[in-house]
Design an enzyme around this catalytic site. Structure first.
Site, PDB file in Angstrom:
ATOM      1  N   SER A 176       0.347  -1.283   0.050  1.00 48.50           N
ATOM      2  CA  SER A 176      -0.017  -0.393   0.382  1.00 48.50           C
ATOM      3  C   SER A 176       0.501   1.250   0.037  1.00 48.50           C
ATOM      4  O   SER A 176       0.345   2.387  -0.631  1.00 48.50           O
ATOM      5  CB  SER A 176      -0.783  -0.263   1.174  1.00 48.50           C
ATOM      6  OG  SER A 176      -0.158  -0.114   2.392  1.00 48.50           O
ATOM      7  N   HIS A 204      -4.989  -2.771  -3.606  1.00 52.57           N
ATOM      8  CA  HIS A 204      -5.075  -1.938  -3.797  1.00 52.57           C
ATOM      9  C   HIS A 204      -4.720  -3.080  -5.344  1.00 52.57           C
ATOM     10  O   HIS A 204      -4.517  -2.084  -6.847  1.00 52.57           O
ATOM     11  CB  HIS A 204      -3.655  -1.360  -4.060  1.00 52.57           C
ATOM     12  CG  HIS A 204      -3.343  -0.207  -2.444  1.00 52.57           C
ATOM     13  ND1 HIS A 204      -4.031   1.180  -2.379  1.00 52.57           N
ATOM     14  CD2 HIS A 204      -3.774  -0.600  -1.112  1.00 52.57           C
ATOM     15  CE1 HIS A 204      -4.218   1.129  -0.912  1.00 52.57           C
ATOM     16  NE2 HIS A 204      -3.899   0.104   0.090  1.00 52.57           N
ATOM     17  N   LYS A 236     -11.408   1.688  -2.647  1.00 53.95           N
ATOM     18  CA  LYS A 236     -10.168   2.379  -2.755  1.00 53.95           C
ATOM     19  C   LYS A 236     -10.483   1.692  -4.680  1.00 53.95           C
ATOM     20  O   LYS A 236     -11.540   2.241  -4.967  1.00 53.95           O
ATOM     21  CB  LYS A 236      -9.173   1.695  -3.078  1.00 53.95           C
ATOM     22  CG  LYS A 236      -7.941   2.079  -1.468  1.00 53.95           C
ATOM     23  CD  LYS A 236      -7.924   0.341  -0.789  1.00 53.95           C
ATOM     24  CE  LYS A 236      -7.492   1.394   0.557  1.00 53.95           C
ATOM     25  NZ  LYS A 236      -6.681   0.181   1.661  1.00 53.95           N
TER      26      LYS A 236
HETATM   27  C1  LIG Z   1      -7.022   0.280   3.433  1.00 56.35           C
HETATM   28  C2  LIG Z   1      -6.649  -0.986   3.464  1.00 56.35           C
HETATM   29  C3  LIG Z   1      -6.854  -2.205   4.089  1.00 56.35           C
HETATM   30  C4  LIG Z   1      -8.563  -1.304   4.937  1.00 56.35           C
HETATM   31  O1  LIG Z   1      -9.231  -1.482   4.445  1.00 56.35           O
HETATM   32  P1  LIG Z   1     -10.896  -0.764   4.792  1.00 56.35           P
HETATM   33  O2  LIG Z   1     -11.664  -0.879   4.231  1.00 56.35           O
HETATM   34  O3  LIG Z   1     -10.099   0.663   4.302  1.00 56.35           O
HETATM   35  O4  LIG Z   1     -10.653  -0.592   6.317  1.00 56.35           O
HETATM   36  C5  LIG Z   1      -6.257  -3.248   4.360  1.00 56.35           C
HETATM   37  N1  LIG Z   1      -5.325  -3.584   3.990  1.00 56.35           N
HETATM   38  C6  LIG Z   1      -4.834  -2.677   3.338  1.00 56.35           C
HETATM   39  C7  LIG Z   1      -3.290  -3.714   1.628  1.00 56.35           C
HETATM   40  C8  LIG Z   1      -5.349  -1.228   2.536  1.00 56.35           C
HETATM   41  O5  LIG Z   1      -4.348  -0.742   1.984  1.00 56.35           O
END
Ligand SMILES: *Cc1c(COP(=O)(O)O)cnc(C)c1O
Length: 389
Positions: A176, A204, A236
């Site tokens: 990330s 991502h 995302k």
């Molecule tokens: C953003 C993210 C999460 C968390 O997801 P949310 O729905 O924002 O709680 C988990 N794992 C990764 C790799 C992320 O980038």
């Protein structure tokens, strides 16, 4: 004994690690209103530009009219409604897995999956740069927890030799904060040799990666045998909210029966699931979004090399500029902001000490001219902070 919170906060400020929340006064998009100013933003995870898509918004409106606003109860009581179920079936089909289970956030999906699969007497092995939610999940599980060197199948192999009990190997698909891809073919092979299970959190990767947006497993052509536990998040590239775990019938049933972060929480609003059904359709079918993103990424990397920016080996919309020192990262971010550009400085503890960076991210709605504005500003500002290392 008292809580000395002011000393703790002062220490954080002194270390240039104090966090502040920019106040967003407009919808997500390349051009945003922040703290009273219009800025060109390169820091959202809305990679495909679906968070403000008119059809997704309409699907949510219609969903709210039909299903109301709140989830009402947990899934096991009376909160599991038609749109949740339909979305789970659509996500199972999209990932090519027998079943998928919907969660309200990715953080909870990760806590749920890890804690339901391993506990005391078992082993969980994680990449040291995994997302915080995965690391927290490993600690919470009570299993023996060890972190292997970033993306290093050999380092993983050594830890697998000493693993006891059920062993779960956990990695981000696309990292990330760095944007690089997990070396899944090698990591999965190492795990399989030892009978360990592989869990991939591709928060991502879904959307930008893979021929039809199927993420890193589509990119590498890996099925359920290689990756039995596949996690995706919906906040995302999907542009909505929530997350899912996809896998076998037995895996999903195990989560429904045993995963406390699944059982003891209210379901997400059904209208959000209605919106995600629409965004999944767009994510899957509108290839121009991925194609344009890839053109932006290629052009950015070419010109970044010309102006000597230190980049990471990333083929994804996450293109960090490594600065090192937290104060200099903040200074570069501020210089860009003076020129109307918003790029967040990411500092420890989100990234390892000494690896502060600007995390540049691209969106399918960025124009070529907007990318050039960023590059021109970087060409001007980078020498101002890079020179005094
Ligand atoms: C953003 C993210 C999460 C968390 O997801 P949310 O729905 O924002 O709680 C988990 N794992 C990764 C790799 C992320 O980038």
């Amino acid at each position: 004994m008292t809580f000395d919170l002011s000393a703790r906060l002062a220490e954080r400020r002194a270390a240039h690690l104090f966090r502040q929340r920019p106040l967003l006064q407009s919808p997500q998009g390349p051009l945003v209103q922040v703290d009273g100013r219009e800025l060109l933003a390169f820091c959202s995870n809305d990679y495909l530009g679906l968070a403000s898509h008119p059809e997704v918004i309409r699907a949510m409106q219609q969903g709210a009219e039909k299903w109301g606003v709140g989830g009402g109860a947990s899934h096991l009581v009376i909160g599991h409604s038609g749109p949740h179920h339909e979305l789970e079936e659509a996500l199972a089909a999209f990932t090519g897995r027998p079943r998928a289970l919907l969660f309200s956030t990715g953080y909870m999906a990760n806590l749920a999956a890890v804690t339901a699969l391993v506990s005391q007497g078992d082993t969980v092995l994680e990449d040291r740069l995994n997302h915080a939610s995965l690391l927290d999940a490993g600690l919470l599980s009570g299993a023996r927890f060890s972190r292997y060197l970033h993306n290093d199948a050999e380092s993983l192999g050594k830890r697998l030799e000493k693993a006891e009990g059920n062993t779960l190997v956990v990695t981000d698909g696309v990292f990330s904060m760095d944007g690089d891809l997990a070396d899944l073919p090698a990591l999965c092979a190492a795990a399989r040799r030892k009978g360990a299970w592989m869990m991939v959190d591709d928060a991502h990767g879904f959307g930008p990666l893979g021929a039809t947006g199927g993420g890193i497993v589509e990119h590498f052509g890996l099925g359920i045998a290689e990756v039995p536990v596949l996690v995706g998040t919906l906040g995302k590239a999907f542009g909505t909210a929530g997350a899912f775990v996809a896998g076998s019938e037995e895996l999903i049933e195990t989560l429904i029966q045993f995963a406390r972060p699944y059982i003891y929480t209210t379901s997400q609003p059904p209208a959000v699931a209605c919106a995600t059904l629409k965004s999944l359709e767009l994510l899957h079918s509108e290839n121009w979004r991925r194609e344009h993103l890839n053109r932006l990424i290629t052009r950015f990397r070419q010109r970044a090399a010309e102006i000597d920016l230190s980049l990471v080996d990333s083929p994804t919309p996450i293109q960090p500029i490594l600065v090192g020192d937290s104060e200099r990262a903040l200074r570069l971010s501020a210089l860009l902001k003076d020129r109307g550009l918003l790029v967040g400085a990411i500092r420890p503890p989100t990234v390892p000490a000494g690896s502060a960076r600007l995390r540049v991210t691209f969106c399918a709605l960025h124009s070529d001219a907007q990318l050039d504005r960023l590059l021109d500003a970087l060409a001007e500002c980078w020498p101002l902070v890079a020179g005094d290392a």
